[in-house]
Design an enzyme around this catalytic site. Structure first.
Site, mmCIF file in Angstrom:
data_model
loop_
_atom_site.group_PDB
_atom_site.id
_atom_site.type_symbol
_atom_site.label_atom_id
_atom_site.label_comp_id
_atom_site.label_asym_id
_atom_site.label_seq_id
_atom_site.Cartn_x
_atom_site.Cartn_y
_atom_site.Cartn_z
ATOM 1 N N PHE A 123 1.000 -1.074 -0.136
ATOM 2 C CA PHE A 123 -0.114 -0.466 0.136
ATOM 3 C C PHE A 123 1.021 0.941 0.625
ATOM 4 C CE2 PHE A 123 -3.084 3.102 2.829
ATOM 5 C CZ PHE A 123 -3.626 3.102 1.757
ATOM 6 N N GLN A 147 14.936 -4.888 30.918
ATOM 7 C CA GLN A 147 15.070 -5.321 32.368
ATOM 8 C C GLN A 147 14.875 -6.964 32.885
ATOM 9 O OE1 GLN A 147 15.839 -1.771 33.513
ATOM 10 N NE2 GLN A 147 15.862 -2.636 34.894
ATOM 11 N N GLU A 187 0.800 3.201 10.174
ATOM 12 C CA GLU A 187 -0.160 3.049 10.017
ATOM 13 C C GLU A 187 -0.907 4.748 10.989
ATOM 14 O OE1 GLU A 187 -2.744 -0.477 8.611
ATOM 15 O OE2 GLU A 187 -0.863 -1.585 8.403
ATOM 16 N N LEU A 235 0.991 5.465 0.423
ATOM 17 C CA LEU A 235 0.822 6.120 0.513
ATOM 18 C C LEU A 235 1.262 7.550 1.112
ATOM 19 C CD1 LEU A 235 -2.644 8.188 1.251
ATOM 20 C CD2 LEU A 235 -1.823 7.091 3.623
ATOM 21 N N ARG A 245 17.094 -18.086 35.708
ATOM 22 C CA ARG A 245 18.100 -17.367 36.479
ATOM 23 C C ARG A 245 18.321 -17.509 37.936
ATOM 24 N NH1 ARG A 245 23.269 -15.193 35.793
ATOM 25 N NH2 ARG A 245 23.125 -12.958 36.256
ATOM 26 N N ILE A 266 8.019 2.986 2.328
ATOM 27 C CA ILE A 266 6.988 1.753 1.550
ATOM 28 C C ILE A 266 6.950 0.294 2.078
ATOM 29 C CG2 ILE A 266 4.724 0.397 -0.315
ATOM 30 C CD1 ILE A 266 5.091 4.083 0.864
#
Length: 388
Positions: free
Chosen positions: A126, A341, A368, A128, A272, A160
């Site tokens: 598309f 984090q 968009e 635009l 961890r 695009i």
């Protein structure tokens, strides 16, 4: 798998399982390679096409998947982006380029283009955005001048998605400058047309597996049969309707990225060990994970609700679609940042996937329609509704 039951049909659950299997087995092993090489995933697109995933949301008469709608497309997009946001963007962007034809094309145009797009034999894009027209969609400068049975296009499009790799392009251009937005039309172009070339390929922070290029039109001759809907002045309305239907899909992209990052963070926190115990046993980490999960499920609830609204044929979906895109993309940025984090220093390295999730998430707040524009849309609808 999710903490909330979304009452998916058996067919929707089967679709989710299929796409997740493809994502885990075909996309995940090559995800890092595509990202580092900034290479378009052509082979993956073929696999998705062979699995009928490009036929979602397209009517059966044009080769689409029977009974599928935006809800199914969001499910598929989410599952792909859960593994790789760049591959998911390339997939979803083809639907974005298809939407104007689906929404505003003539019967002949639909018959000509939709079967190949539904089958994944061709990809769409598309067009635009321009250097001076991003959030202001009405500010485009690309001109389409009528000469007999043809239009002559001149101008440049930028950023695009699928540019250069797609074969079919929905292109928005000005046919009557004096009429403002009512003088904007849309055309269906094909790769290889004389006067239609490609410029710079962008080197991006994230979604690197998707291609983002300039489109250049230099006296590009387009037959009047390629005028979307067969009439001038319908391009702006077609664009707005396209975004109303596509923004929940962007929300699904963001949702998949957030889901993938959250899953990685939960798994890492469970394995961890610090101070002699898994960091998932620390209340501070638990609260972060709880917030991440709540945001993800809230975003999913909103996206699925809006997708179902669209599939039911609800007319006033601009504000809900904007909400789905805005909220989910903000969630993606928040969740992926928290995932990094939780991983600590390891999260900042390319040895783990969360830095990529974070890079991929950022663009969902921008393309968009930026999230600031989405908030404008929501506020204007809110004011109109409650100040009658």
């Amino acid at each position: 798998m999710f903490l909330v039951d979304y009452n998916l049909t058996e067919e929707q659950q089967m679709l989710r399982d299929l796409v997740r299997k493809i994502a885990e087995e075909k996309i995940k092993p090559v995800s890092r390679e595509y990202d580092e090489k900034e290479e378009f995933p052509a082979e993956i697109m073929k696999i998705l096409g062979q699995s009928d995933l490009f036929g979602l949301c397209i009517p059966e008469e044009y080769g689409g998947v029977p009974g599928s709608g935006l809800m199914e497309l969001c499910i598929a997009t989410e599952e792909i982006c859960r593994v790789d946001g760049g591959v998911g963007t390339a997939y979803a962007a083809s639907f974005l380029g298809t939407l104007p034809i689906l929404i505003g094309g003539t019967a002949a145009q639909k018959k000509k283009y939709l079967p190949d797009l539904a089958g994944g034999h061709k990809l769409a894009a598309f067009a635009l955005t321009e250097p001076e027209a991003g959030s202001d969609a009405s500010g485009i400068k690309t001109i389409a001048r009528k000469e007999g049975d043809y239009y002559i296009l001149n101008g440049t499009k930028c950023f695009i998605t699928n540019g250069g790799d797609a074969q079919t392009y929905s292109v928005v251009a000005v046919t009557d400058k004096a009429r403002g937005p009512r003088g904007i039309s849309a055309f269906i172009l094909e790769k290889g047309m004389e006067g239609f070339s490609f410029g710079k390929k962008e080197a991006k922070l994230g979604i690197r597996a998707s291609s983002t290029r300039e489109l250049i039109f230099t006296d590009c001759k387009v037959h009047k049969d390629q005028l979307l809907g067969g009439k001038e002045g319908a391009g702006f309305i077609a664009t707005m309707k396209t975004f109303d239907h596509s923004r929940p899909g962007v929300g699904a992209q963001a949702l998949g990225i957030a889901q993938g990052a959250m899953e990685a963070a939960v798994e890492y926190a469970h394995t961890r060990v610090q101070f002699g115990k898994p960091i998932s046993s620390f209340q501070g980490i638990q609260w972060m994970l709880a917030d991440m999960a709540t945001k993800v499920e809230t975003a999913r609830s909103l996206i699925y609700t809006v997708a179902r609204m669209v599939d039911r044929g609800c007319k006033d979906v601009s504000a809900p679609s904007a909400m789905a895109k805005m909220y989910a993309s903000d969630v993606a940025m928040s969740v992926t940042t928290d995932a990094v984090q939780i991983f600590g220093g390891y999260g900042y390295t390319r040895d783990y996937p969360v830095e990529k999730f974070m890079r991929d998430a950022k663009i969902t707040q921008i393309y968009e329609g930026t999230n600031q524009i989405q908030r404008n849309i929501i506020a204007l609808e809110l004011i109109k509704k409650y100040t009658k």
